[in-house]
Design a protein around this motif. Sequence first.
Motif, short mmCIF file in Angstrom:
data_model
loop_
_atom_site.label_atom_id
_atom_site.label_comp_id
_atom_site.label_asym_id
_atom_site.label_seq_id
_atom_site.Cartn_x
_atom_site.Cartn_y
_atom_site.Cartn_z
N LEU A 29 0.84 -1.20 0.00
CA LEU A 29 0.00 0.00 0.00
C LEU A 29 0.87 1.25 0.00
O LEU A 29 0.55 2.23 -0.67
CB LEU A 29 -0.91 0.01 1.23
CG LEU A 29 -2.14 -0.91 1.10
CD1 LEU A 29 -2.94 -0.90 2.37
CD2 LEU A 29 -2.99 -0.48 -0.08
N LEU A 30 2.00 1.17 0.73
CA LEU A 30 2.91 2.31 0.76
C LEU A 30 3.46 2.59 -0.64
O LEU A 30 3.48 3.73 -1.10
CB LEU A 30 4.06 2.04 1.73
CG LEU A 30 3.76 2.34 3.20
CD1 LEU A 30 4.95 1.99 4.07
CD2 LEU A 30 3.39 3.80 3.37
N VAL A 31 3.89 1.50 -1.31
CA VAL A 31 4.43 1.66 -2.67
C VAL A 31 3.38 2.25 -3.59
O VAL A 31 3.63 3.16 -4.37
CB VAL A 31 4.92 0.29 -3.20
CG1 VAL A 31 5.29 0.39 -4.67
CG2 VAL A 31 6.09 -0.20 -2.39
N PHE A 32 2.17 1.73 -3.44
CA PHE A 32 1.04 2.17 -4.25
C PHE A 32 0.78 3.66 -4.03
O PHE A 32 0.64 4.44 -4.97
CB PHE A 32 -0.19 1.34 -3.84
CG PHE A 32 -1.27 1.33 -4.87
CD1 PHE A 32 -1.05 0.75 -6.11
CD2 PHE A 32 -2.50 1.88 -4.59
CE1 PHE A 32 -2.04 0.72 -7.05
CE2 PHE A 32 -3.50 1.86 -5.53
CZ PHE A 32 -3.28 1.28 -6.76
N GLY A 33 0.74 4.06 -2.72
CA GLY A 33 0.51 5.46 -2.38
C GLY A 33 1.62 6.35 -2.89
O GLY A 33 1.37 7.44 -3.42
N TRP A 34 2.87 5.86 -2.79
CA TRP A 34 4.03 6.60 -3.30
C TRP A 34 3.89 6.84 -4.79
O TRP A 34 4.15 7.94 -5.29
CB TRP A 34 5.29 5.82 -2.95
CG TRP A 34 6.58 6.40 -3.45
CD1 TRP A 34 7.50 5.79 -4.24
CD2 TRP A 34 7.12 7.70 -3.16
NE1 TRP A 34 8.55 6.62 -4.48
CE2 TRP A 34 8.36 7.80 -3.83
CE3 TRP A 34 6.67 8.77 -2.41
CZ2 TRP A 34 9.15 8.94 -3.76
CZ3 TRP A 34 7.46 9.91 -2.35
CH2 TRP A 34 8.69 9.98 -3.02
N GLY A 35 3.43 5.80 -5.50
CA GLY A 35 3.23 5.93 -6.95
C GLY A 35 2.18 6.98 -7.26
O GLY A 35 2.38 7.84 -8.12
N LEU A 36 1.06 6.94 -6.52
CA LEU A 36 0.00 7.93 -6.73
C LEU A 36 0.52 9.34 -6.46
O LEU A 36 0.26 10.26 -7.24
CB LEU A 36 -1.18 7.63 -5.80
CG LEU A 36 -2.18 6.59 -6.28
CD1 LEU A 36 -3.29 6.44 -5.26
CD2 LEU A 36 -2.77 7.00 -7.61
N ALA A 37 1.29 9.48 -5.35
CA ALA A 37 1.82 10.80 -5.00
C ALA A 37 2.74 11.30 -6.11
O ALA A 37 2.66 12.47 -6.53
CB ALA A 37 2.58 10.72 -3.68
N LEU A 38 3.59 10.40 -6.65
CA LEU A 38 4.49 10.80 -7.74
C LEU A 38 3.70 11.26 -8.96
O LEU A 38 4.09 12.20 -9.64
CB LEU A 38 5.39 9.63 -8.13
CG LEU A 38 6.68 9.47 -7.33
CD1 LEU A 38 7.48 8.31 -7.89
CD2 LEU A 38 7.51 10.75 -7.42
N GLY A 39 2.55 10.57 -9.21
CA GLY A 39 1.71 10.96 -10.33
C GLY A 39 1.20 12.37 -10.17
O GLY A 39 1.24 13.18 -11.09
N VAL A 40 0.74 12.70 -8.94
CA VAL A 40 0.23 14.05 -8.66
C VAL A 40 1.35 15.06 -8.85
O VAL A 40 1.17 16.12 -9.46
CB VAL A 40 -0.36 14.12 -7.24
CG1 VAL A 40 -0.73 15.55 -6.89
CG2 VAL A 40 -1.58 13.23 -7.13
N VAL A 41 2.56 14.69 -8.34
CA VAL A 41 3.72 15.59 -8.47
C VAL A 41 4.01 15.83 -9.96
O VAL A 41 4.22 16.97 -10.39
CB VAL A 41 4.95 15.00 -7.76
CG1 VAL A 41 6.20 15.77 -8.15
CG2 VAL A 41 4.75 15.06 -6.26
N ALA A 42 3.99 14.75 -10.76
CA ALA A 42 4.29 14.88 -12.20
C ALA A 42 3.29 15.80 -12.87
O ALA A 42 3.66 16.67 -13.66
CB ALA A 42 4.29 13.51 -12.86
N PHE A 43 2.01 15.64 -12.52
CA PHE A 43 0.97 16.47 -13.14
C PHE A 43 1.19 17.94 -12.78
O PHE A 43 1.14 18.81 -13.66
CB PHE A 43 -0.41 16.00 -12.67
CG PHE A 43 -1.53 16.53 -13.51
CD1 PHE A 43 -1.95 15.86 -14.63
CD2 PHE A 43 -2.15 17.72 -13.18
CE1 PHE A 43 -2.96 16.35 -15.42
CE2 PHE A 43 -3.17 18.22 -13.96
CZ PHE A 43 -3.57 17.53 -15.08
N SER A 44 1.47 18.20 -11.48
CA SER A 44 1.69 19.59 -11.07
C SER A 44 2.93 20.16 -11.74
O SER A 44 2.95 21.31 -12.17
CB SER A 44 1.85 19.69 -9.56
OG SER A 44 1.09 18.71 -8.92
N LEU A 45 3.97 19.31 -11.82
CA LEU A 45 5.23 19.74 -12.44
C LEU A 45 4.99 20.18 -13.88
O LEU A 45 5.44 21.25 -14.30
CB LEU A 45 6.22 18.58 -12.40
CG LEU A 45 7.64 18.86 -12.86
CD1 LEU A 45 8.40 19.54 -11.74
CD2 LEU A 45 8.34 17.58 -13.26
#
Lengths: 164, 322
Positions: free
Chosen positions: B4-20
């Motif tokens: 779940l942590l890995v999954f959440g990390w992936g989701l967070a990275l996705g949000v970061v990429a979109f904002s970036l």
Amino acid sequence: MTTATTVLFVVFGVLAALSALYAVLTRYLLRSIVALGAFLTALAGIFYLLAADFVAVVQIFVYVGGIVVLMLFALMLSSSGVRHPTASSDRRSLGSIVAYAVGGMLVWASLRSTLPGMPAALPDSVPYLGRAFLNEQLFPFELIGVILLAAVVAALALVRKERA
Amino acid sequence: MRDLLVFGWGLALGVVAFSLVGGLTAAFVLLERKVSARIQLRVGPLHTGPHGMLQTVADLIKLVVKEDVRPSRADPVAFRLGPLLTAVPAILSLAVIPFGGPLLMRGLNVGVVYFLAVPGMTVIGLLLAGWASYDNYSFLGGLRSSAQFISYEIPRTLAVVAVVMLAGSLNTVDVAAAQQPWPYILLLPLGFVVYMITTLAEVNRVPFDIPEAESELVAGYHTEYSGFRWALFFLAEYGALFAAAAFATLLFLGAGSGPFLPDIFWFVLKTLIVVFLFMWIRWTLPRFRADQLMRLAWKVFLPLSLVNLVLAALVMQAIGPR
């Protein structure tokens, strides 16, 4: 398989099944093609979860980026004037009989056969695939190239005949 | 739990990429306006914020609060899907770029193929947007862009294949590491030129912006769009520009290698230089005609990319197997 991969596997599986059904059942050709694209993308996700990352990426490269675009392109060029092309609603044609027969055979075959245990996934499968293509599978690999070339020549011949 | 942590990390990275990508788009639009102004002996945006730096922020607020206009006879589903399918692949393609530092993403053994494959989905979005708008200009723009994309994809992929041959790996991190003594721009100058020019065509920039040539097609596939959906097309355009420049840095310019400073600094600096180069070209060269564009792809760049493959094989023989 870990919990997260199982969850993702189910998500991709449901997505694939739903989009495939929509692609077959909708009467609007354009939506059908887009649903096919969604199905192929979900399938790529399943390939990736099964540790076949090269196959997953090539699936997107060839099918979503190539075949689906080609189908959309062909639809848009061929249906000038008709802005929302629809498929014929007749589902009892010869084509559907063949489709049902092939589908039935596939279901029968997969129920009858026992799947062999999966060997451990390779850390990087690309070199093995490359060697297989250029060694033991060389003949079928080259044969596919000849078939594709024949298809291109046939398409050209059809177009030229129409112009003449 | 770890899953779940890995999954959440992936989701967070996705949000970061979109904002970036969102932030980058705002910055690049400003940069483009400033660069074009300098080249045309103007000053560009000047009044909003210091030196006009907040101009794109103001523009963005205007776009987001604007009414969402849809032509009455447009197909509602395809009209909404078009901009999304254009913007999302551009952002997804950033996932395999090894910027360095905390952004050294090393998940995929076939990252190079991934980078070539995923932006290909953009064409579906452009075709849908052009078709759904129920407008001849949009429709022609969508068709032209897909014809252009399919044609230029072939020499571009072959230029990348030459790099993969030398690096001996499809993993983006390995490709970066393989250029440690000499970056591939020195070993494969022809490949670099082919990659850069075909990339200009792939991201629809002048001299290859025939799909949205304003003198003949108004604005091409996004003629009928306004407000936030129009902003999504901009996000896709500049996101793709940044990703393509980062990929050029990775393949030919030695990725993050450079003296003293950390990898991520050099990687971003080189990428920004390539972005500037693209803008420079855009504001100096006139646009091709549609038929010239196709002839160039099939009769010039396809043979050149094949020659480049042979050259890469010769280089491989010269420096020995890796």
